[in-house]
Scaffold this motif. Sequence first.
Motif, PDB file in Angstrom:
ATOM      1  N   ARG A 209      47.636  51.242  24.331  1.00 30.12           N
ATOM      2  CA  ARG A 209      46.790  50.143  23.430  1.00 30.12           C
ATOM      3  C   ARG A 209      47.419  49.070  23.918  1.00 30.12           C
ATOM      4  NH1 ARG A 209      46.915  54.295  19.624  1.00 30.12           N
ATOM      5  NH2 ARG A 209      48.896  53.312  18.532  1.00 30.12           N
ATOM      6  N   ARG A 210      48.777  48.809  24.024  1.00 29.06           N
ATOM      7  CA  ARG A 210      49.510  47.557  24.191  1.00 29.06           C
ATOM      8  C   ARG A 210      49.088  46.926  25.216  1.00 29.06           C
ATOM      9  NH1 ARG A 210      55.824  48.651  21.596  1.00 29.06           N
ATOM     10  NH2 ARG A 210      55.116  48.612  19.333  1.00 29.06           N
ATOM     11  N   THR A 211      48.840  47.650  26.380  1.00 20.73           N
ATOM     12  CA  THR A 211      48.687  47.123  27.694  1.00 20.73           C
ATOM     13  C   THR A 211      47.094  46.724  27.790  1.00 20.73           C
ATOM     14  OG1 THR A 211      50.087  48.791  28.675  1.00 20.73           O
ATOM     15  CG2 THR A 211      48.346  47.810  30.228  1.00 20.73           C
ATOM     16  N   GLU A 212      46.447  47.495  26.957  1.00 20.92           N
ATOM     17  CA  GLU A 212      44.987  47.013  26.955  1.00 20.92           C
ATOM     18  C   GLU A 212      44.811  45.689  26.141  1.00 20.92           C
ATOM     19  OE1 GLU A 212      40.572  48.524  25.082  1.00 20.92           O
ATOM     20  OE2 GLU A 212      42.428  49.520  24.802  1.00 20.92           O
ATOM     21  N   ILE A 213      45.496  45.517  25.140  1.00 26.67           N
ATOM     22  CA  ILE A 213      45.269  44.302  24.230  1.00 26.67           C
ATOM     23  C   ILE A 213      46.076  43.129  24.802  1.00 26.67           C
ATOM     24  CG2 ILE A 213      46.160  43.280  22.014  1.00 26.67           C
ATOM     25  CD1 ILE A 213      46.018  45.961  20.584  1.00 26.67           C
ATOM     26  N   ALA A 214      47.063  43.432  25.852  1.00 28.00           N
ATOM     27  CA  ALA A 214      47.682  42.232  26.413  1.00 28.00           C
ATOM     28  C   ALA A 214      46.891  41.910  27.651  1.00 28.00           C
ATOM     29  CB  ALA A 214      49.077  42.636  27.163  1.00 28.00           C
ATOM     30  N   GLN A 215      45.971  42.711  28.173  1.00 30.44           N
ATOM     31  CA  GLN A 215      45.078  42.271  29.132  1.00 30.44           C
ATOM     32  C   GLN A 215      44.002  41.572  28.634  1.00 30.44           C
ATOM     33  OE1 GLN A 215      43.858  46.235  30.755  1.00 30.44           O
ATOM     34  NE2 GLN A 215      45.691  46.331  32.305  1.00 30.44           N
ATOM     35  N   ARG A 216      43.545  41.910  27.578  1.00 28.90           N
ATOM     36  CA  ARG A 216      42.452  40.936  26.778  1.00 28.90           C
ATOM     37  C   ARG A 216      42.797  39.445  26.523  1.00 28.90           C
ATOM     38  NH1 ARG A 216      40.175  45.175  22.016  1.00 28.90           N
ATOM     39  NH2 ARG A 216      39.420  46.653  23.570  1.00 28.90           N
ATOM     40  N   VAL A 217      44.432  39.299  25.952  1.00 28.36           N
ATOM     41  CA  VAL A 217      44.745  38.209  25.965  1.00 28.36           C
ATOM     42  C   VAL A 217      44.871  37.279  27.283  1.00 28.36           C
ATOM     43  CG1 VAL A 217      46.958  36.879  25.176  1.00 28.36           C
ATOM     44  CG2 VAL A 217      45.966  38.690  23.851  1.00 28.36           C
ATOM     45  N   GLU A 218      45.400  38.027  28.230  1.00 28.42           N
ATOM     46  CA  GLU A 218      45.437  37.429  29.525  1.00 28.42           C
ATOM     47  C   GLU A 218      44.066  36.900  30.121  1.00 28.42           C
ATOM     48  OE1 GLU A 218      47.207  35.613  32.813  1.00 28.42           O
ATOM     49  OE2 GLU A 218      48.085  36.437  30.886  1.00 28.42           O
ATOM     50  N   LEU A 219      42.981  37.800  29.749  1.00 25.86           N
ATOM     51  CA  LEU A 219      41.528  37.482  30.350  1.00 25.86           C
ATOM     52  C   LEU A 219      41.147  36.320  29.705  1.00 25.86           C
ATOM     53  CD1 LEU A 219      38.990  38.031  31.960  1.00 25.86           C
ATOM     54  CD2 LEU A 219      38.509  39.742  30.123  1.00 25.86           C
ATOM     55  N   ALA A 220      41.275  36.125  28.376  1.00 23.85           N
ATOM     56  CA  ALA A 220      40.992  35.003  27.566  1.00 23.85           C
ATOM     57  C   ALA A 220      41.840  33.869  27.964  1.00 23.85           C
ATOM     58  CB  ALA A 220      41.227  35.146  26.204  1.00 23.85           C
ATOM     59  N   ARG A 221      42.980  33.939  28.262  1.00 26.96           N
ATOM     60  CA  ARG A 221      43.726  32.586  28.751  1.00 26.96           C
ATOM     61  C   ARG A 221      42.988  32.112  30.286  1.00 26.96           C
ATOM     62  NH1 ARG A 221      48.108  34.903  28.836  1.00 26.96           N
ATOM     63  NH2 ARG A 221      48.918  34.104  26.629  1.00 26.96           N
ATOM     64  N   ARG A 222      42.974  33.195  31.166  1.00 25.95           N
ATOM     65  CA  ARG A 222      42.343  32.804  32.321  1.00 25.95           C
ATOM     66  C   ARG A 222      41.062  32.155  32.532  1.00 25.95           C
ATOM     67  NH1 ARG A 222      44.381  37.605  36.579  1.00 25.95           N
ATOM     68  NH2 ARG A 222      46.573  37.594  36.084  1.00 25.95           N
ATOM     69  N   LYS A 223      40.066  32.916  31.586  1.00 30.89           N
ATOM     70  CA  LYS A 223      38.654  32.051  31.264  1.00 30.89           C
ATOM     71  C   LYS A 223      38.945  30.727  30.874  1.00 30.89           C
ATOM     72  CE  LYS A 223      35.512  34.010  29.056  1.00 30.89           C
ATOM     73  NZ  LYS A 223      35.001  34.952  28.099  1.00 30.89           N
ATOM     74  N   LEU A 224      39.969  30.305  30.158  1.00 33.35           N
ATOM     75  CA  LEU A 224      40.173  28.914  29.674  1.00 33.35           C
ATOM     76  C   LEU A 224      40.691  28.204  30.925  1.00 33.35           C
ATOM     77  CD1 LEU A 224      40.402  26.880  27.608  1.00 33.35           C
ATOM     78  CD2 LEU A 224      42.445  27.580  27.006  1.00 33.35           C
ATOM     79  N   GLN A 225      41.488  28.711  31.692  1.00 29.95           N
ATOM     80  CA  GLN A 225      41.866  28.182  32.734  1.00 29.95           C
ATOM     81  C   GLN A 225      41.178  27.852  34.039  1.00 29.95           C
ATOM     82  OE1 GLN A 225      45.259  30.521  34.033  1.00 29.95           O
ATOM     83  NE2 GLN A 225      46.952  29.675  32.489  1.00 29.95           N
ATOM     84  N   VAL A 226      40.221  28.682  34.267  1.00 30.31           N
ATOM     85  CA  VAL A 226      39.274  28.620  35.056  1.00 30.31           C
ATOM     86  C   VAL A 226      38.064  27.641  34.645  1.00 30.31           C
ATOM     87  CG1 VAL A 226      37.165  29.785  36.190  1.00 30.31           C
ATOM     88  CG2 VAL A 226      39.279  31.065  36.204  1.00 30.31           C
ATOM     89  N   TRP A 227      37.847  27.606  33.320  1.00 28.75           N
ATOM     90  CA  TRP A 227      36.838  26.677  32.962  1.00 28.75           C
ATOM     91  C   TRP A 227      37.491  25.216  33.229  1.00 28.75           C
ATOM     92  CZ3 TRP A 227      37.664  23.240  29.078  1.00 28.75           C
ATOM     93  CH2 TRP A 227      36.854  22.512  28.668  1.00 28.75           C
ATOM     94  N   ALA A 228      38.799  25.052  32.861  1.00 29.76           N
ATOM     95  CA  ALA A 228      39.367  23.895  32.933  1.00 29.76           C
ATOM     96  C   ALA A 228      39.317  23.326  34.428  1.00 29.76           C
ATOM     97  CB  ALA A 228      40.586  23.859  32.306  1.00 29.76           C
ATOM     98  N   ALA A 229      39.402  24.147  35.100  1.00 29.40           N
ATOM     99  CA  ALA A 229      39.553  23.752  36.821  1.00 29.40           C
ATOM    100  C   ALA A 229      38.171  23.457  37.336  1.00 29.40           C
ATOM    101  CB  ALA A 229      40.008  24.811  37.449  1.00 29.40           C
ATOM    102  N   GLN A 230      37.137  24.362  36.691  1.00 28.59           N
ATOM    103  CA  GLN A 230      35.644  23.974  37.175  1.00 28.59           C
ATOM    104  C   GLN A 230      35.095  22.806  36.604  1.00 28.59           C
ATOM    105  OE1 GLN A 230      33.706  27.438  36.144  1.00 28.59           O
ATOM    106  NE2 GLN A 230      34.230  28.635  37.928  1.00 28.59           N
TER     107      GLN A 230
END
Length: 562
Positions: A209-230
């Motif tokens: 569960r902790r691994t899955e939740i950490a992946q969700r947080v990282e996915l949300a962070r990367r979506k923000l970074q990709v949007w900022a770059a684009q």
Amino acid sequence: MSTQAVSGGTGTCTPPKDWQLVAPWYRWARVGETDPDAGPRGLRPALHMYGGTDFVRRFLDNPQVSVVFGSTDRVQRVDVVSKPNLPGDSRSRLISHRQLVPTATRKLFQPAHQRHYLVALGLNCDSPGYPRVDPSGVAEAGFVVRRHSVVVPVGQEAAAAKLLRELAAARAVASTRTGYDVAREQRRRMHPFRFTSGSDVDATATAARRTEIAQRVELARRKLQVWAAQNGVERKTEAWIPTEGRFGAWVPIEDTPDELIERSYPLRLLTPPPGRPDHPAVQGTIYWGPVPVSSHEVAADGSARFDDHHDYEIRGWVRQDCGDCPGHLVWSEPSESYGLASFHDPAGCAQHPTEIRLPDLRQLEGSPATPSVRVSSPPGSGLSVPHTGDIPAEGSGSVNPKEEICFFSISLFTIVAFFLFNLFLPILLFALGLWWMLKLKFCLPPSIELAGQLSTELEVVPGGISASAGLDIDILPGLDQNKIKTSLHDGLNGALVTPPAPPGGLPSGVDLGSVLTGQFTNDPILELLAVQGYADPVGAGPNFQQPLTYTTEVDRSQVIHP
């Protein structure tokens, strides 16, 4: 070591390419250190923190010893907290749906918070042995404070806010799940014979569960970074350029300009006191200066130069001494980014508690002293207040056409203000449901009877009420939740007096215990009681005198140069 060579016929010095302006030698990486940040830490200017106004004397005596930065010395972001209701129970499990989480950014407090800061740099020559530079070759030294600014394209603000909300929600879910896992582990430890079977399976499921939740947080962070770059979101470094008087402006600037055009602060050379061969200044050329955390300067629109919603950095500089010719500038790397605490920062104010003693009504009643506060209103400005006690009809208010001068006692202002505060605080709590404000009030009277009843019910929890603040009481076995609720209900009733009901407002006779136990489960109420001091002896208050941790001294042989 210094560079004084003159190029043929030009009359200017050769730039000192081997000069390096880094942290003082005692802040370099230590031998055998495994900290991945040790290398960059040795390159950038070093911030020193002190807890008293004698910080300059302390630094000059021994710059190695300063207060260690702790968890409160971090900029905190506001995260949303989520905790679902228990099955069959509609009461909320949270009294506050927001929490502060420390970030990686340093935070500097105000002098009013009893915190003071110095920046220190060492000047060395990048050659074998990394020797110190002879300060006689330096004409002047200083540092600048620059600001980090993020530019969001016009029309993209809503998209940025949405991505930030998604990241905050992912972090909130991660925090809640972590809390559940901690509570389950505590339950297992307190009842090892009741919860032993399947522990390995539970541990594996928890890790998944902790691994899955950490992946969700990282996915949300990367979506923000990709949007900022684009979308071309730009992060700029700005310098403060003075214009006229106390006015100035933040404008983009390159990292190491050839000339100094921005506001700069002087750096002073640290010299060892007489008879101190072990002083750190003997083994290095060290410059230092106080770090500004506020300024009288403002921009053209009236905004302050420094605020609590931007990040800042410090860059040091030294100018080569070339006699009558202008010397070259040598710049340091930027310091770690830091934010500034607001004047009302809760952690900062807790470092400098203030006592306000209310006026003694008996003394005021018998005092013949003349009121000392003169209040004057220009003609046509003073409100005419009716003295008959009748409420004037709508639209019947008037303005005194003459100038009016009255004298009051400052004690009268204090008494009226505190009366209105006590009158309206319960209204805010009951009418608007701002129950989290109770965390800012420490005078709910601790009841010996209430503490005794709760201690009986919380015998399963080592430490009683104080320890319960870190546990999830609502899911712990071995506790009679109804008895705890009854104790809270009876013990809190009457702790907060409800004012007379205003027209169309609150019903009279509403007790705090009845409302709290009706709206919240036992968890948030017990946490509130622990904060309010119900677990402490009667008359005890918060302990503001928290011990400070200081840095340890090192020898030059224990560090590695950058």
